[in-house]
Design an enzyme around this catalytic site. Sequence first.
Site, PDB file in Angstrom:
ATOM      1  N   ASP A  90       0.859  -1.015   0.312  1.00 22.73           N
ATOM      2  CA  ASP A  90      -0.561   0.239  -0.165  1.00 22.73           C
ATOM      3  C   ASP A  90       1.013   0.816   0.445  1.00 22.73           C
ATOM      4  O   ASP A  90       1.808   0.971   0.358  1.00 22.73           O
ATOM      5  CB  ASP A  90      -0.852   0.177   1.388  1.00 22.73           C
ATOM      6  CG  ASP A  90      -2.214   1.170   1.159  1.00 22.73           C
ATOM      7  OD1 ASP A  90      -2.340   1.936   0.377  1.00 22.73           O
ATOM      8  OD2 ASP A  90      -2.184   1.226   2.292  1.00 22.73           O
TER       9      ASP A  90
ATOM     10  N   ASP B  68      -6.913  -2.725   4.405  1.00 25.01           N
ATOM     11  CA  ASP B  68      -5.828  -3.928   3.828  1.00 25.01           C
ATOM     12  C   ASP B  68      -6.482  -4.914   4.230  1.00 25.01           C
ATOM     13  O   ASP B  68      -5.661  -5.978   3.675  1.00 25.01           O
ATOM     14  CB  ASP B  68      -4.541  -2.918   4.135  1.00 25.01           C
ATOM     15  CG  ASP B  68      -4.116  -2.039   3.655  1.00 25.01           C
ATOM     16  OD1 ASP B  68      -4.710  -1.542   2.049  1.00 25.01           O
ATOM     17  OD2 ASP B  68      -3.328  -0.814   3.464  1.00 25.01           O
TER      18      ASP B  68
ATOM     19  N   ASP C 289      -0.906  -1.111   5.934  1.00 21.47           N
ATOM     20  CA  ASP C 289      -1.802  -0.560   7.125  1.00 21.47           C
ATOM     21  C   ASP C 289      -2.622  -0.222   7.664  1.00 21.47           C
ATOM     22  O   ASP C 289      -3.421   0.023   8.928  1.00 21.47           O
ATOM     23  CB  ASP C 289      -0.686   0.658   7.829  1.00 21.47           C
ATOM     24  CG  ASP C 289      -1.200   2.018   7.083  1.00 21.47           C
ATOM     25  OD1 ASP C 289      -1.122   2.333   5.748  1.00 21.47           O
ATOM     26  OD2 ASP C 289      -1.170   2.994   7.575  1.00 21.47           O
TER      27      ASP C 289
END
Length: 674
Positions: free
Chosen positions: A377, A572, A568
């Site tokens: 990410d 996700d 995080d």
Amino acid sequence: MPYTPIDEVHSNRKKTESKINNHPASSCCSVDDKFESSFVHSDADGHDHDHSTINGSLTQFFLPSIISAILLIVALGLDNFFPQSWFYGGIRIIWYVVAYIPVGFPVFKEAVQSMRKGEFFSEFLLMSIATFGAFAIGQYAEGVTVMLFYAIGELFQTLAVKKAKSNIKSLLDERPDEASVVQGEIVTVKKAATVNIGEIIELKLGEKLALDGILLSSQASFNTAALTGESKPDSKVKGDIILAGMINLNAVSRIEVTAVFTDSKLSKILEMVQEATTKKAPTELFIRKFAKIYTPIVVYLAIAICFVPIFFVANYIFQDWLYRALIFLVISCPCALVISIPLGYFGGIGAASKNGILFKGSSFLDVMAAIQVVVMDKTGTLTQGVFKVQRVVAVGISEEKLVTYTAAIESKSTHPVGSAIIQYAADYKSNLTVTAVTEVPGMGLKGVVNDKEILVGSPKLMVRYNIDYDLALNTIPYTTIVVAINQKYVGHFIIADQIKTDAKDAINRLHKLKIKTMVLSGDNQTVVDAVAKELNIDQAFGNLLPENKVEKVEALLQQKYKVAFVGDGVNDAPVIALADVGIAMGGLGSDATIETADIVIQNDQPTKIVTAINIGRKTKQIVWQNILLAFSVKLIVLVLGAGGLATMWEAIFADVGVALLAILNAIRIQRMRF
């Protein structure tokens, strides 16, 4: 990235506690108690033995070994230098029996207990049969020596296990049991477990924090090594989150408690590590299954070596062939495998925790060693997750006026971009009157500041109100906030999420390991492309919803890639669960993501991804070194022993010697730097 509300944290905590406490190896134990019993040894039949039964303390090994060794040395001296002395006869036999008992009785006792449970083919039985047989054919010295070296091997094994545990168990020392609670003008020392949420803790210079909280003092500096593996000072300001285990490095600080003692971040770390030690890697499980087949086979082969030659050897001597069978039994004891392999994985988990990386099971060490693609990410993983003003351009007015007027409007908004501008304007003093602020959906804000009409937003807002502005702003990949006063363009702000300082180094090191990199983000594609270009990431995809990220990772998995996903945020969690191994950034990460992840990086540094891969690869390398060492040496000496070319002394080396070498090799990883 904001933390999950405390009620949700408490809920997640309870789920974790339930899962751990229902595990057979951990029921009815505290975190500390469970940790003490977490290293379980599988014997040759694949059954688990908590080594507290035979290992006990170092004293239980050390003293018996010393007694047996002294008696054995005296006996060998009398045998070799005084062959016709008073020592011969019944005294000699009794002497060797007395030398044997301190080290042999505990093993024989364990063998009997195993047989009562139906576990006949254990390493304890193998060693007992071999040494009893040695006494039966008059090889007293060799019988005592085999058991003495076995006890010494157990001693070294216990030392190795303690060493392997020390890196993780040291975390327990970072969790103080008491806290200084402020009650009016009085500071009272209380048990940390009795401190409630909302109470104020006073932390003196050099003290460790017992509970998670929010810093009330204007600023402070902390050592965060217990949580992150990094000992360098971490500066905090008022309102920052401070976690249990952090050490105050400057003046007296005050912290408002936000979580009870059992819900602290450090307590969660300890539970994760405890759970990790109960999860076996495929290699461990294979060895256990192999041992269940291997051990009975070698027992039957030993019997065959002793008796089958009756039908084929003309000058068959029972004592000679029994001696060969006993040698065969000693060699075949799989101690080196059943202890050094789990110890190798345990050492890998310990080395990782020392570096601020939590593996939730030894199986993930194997997976990390095989990773081919690392998918990340962007926000909070490669970037800091905090928007900051990177550049201010004023046109026709002073920068101070541009900043103060814009901040005045943004003070009526909760958008993170507005917060960045307000923070930037903190150095400017102003006393402006703000009225009639309205939001233009998806574009920005409109309001009145000191009787002047202000427009603050994206370039689309300027287009909507037919205001001319610098069209070059449309090509900037980062967030651009354009400002107009009384229908005239007066400047703009460039706002971006800062890239983490070690992100580029992390990507470069991944490429050196021949690992592909990919970034998946919900941010605008131009922003994602800019970050990917700066960091030299192989592929970058923006404008993605959580389900789109799942689709991208599924595509990689269908191509048979071994995939790690690093994130995080709460969004996700699905893709972290899908990947071969999910990695959560534990500092900024949400509790949902941390609960779902297989690996947690405590200090949010991208370079720790590379460290985790290197630890996984080194652990796997050490484990297979031990497997090859044990099998190769044992196979050679087994053949020699069956052919009458090896004595009990070679058998001792093949068993205990190889086990010691494997154990020493397994604990090497704890001294390595990654």
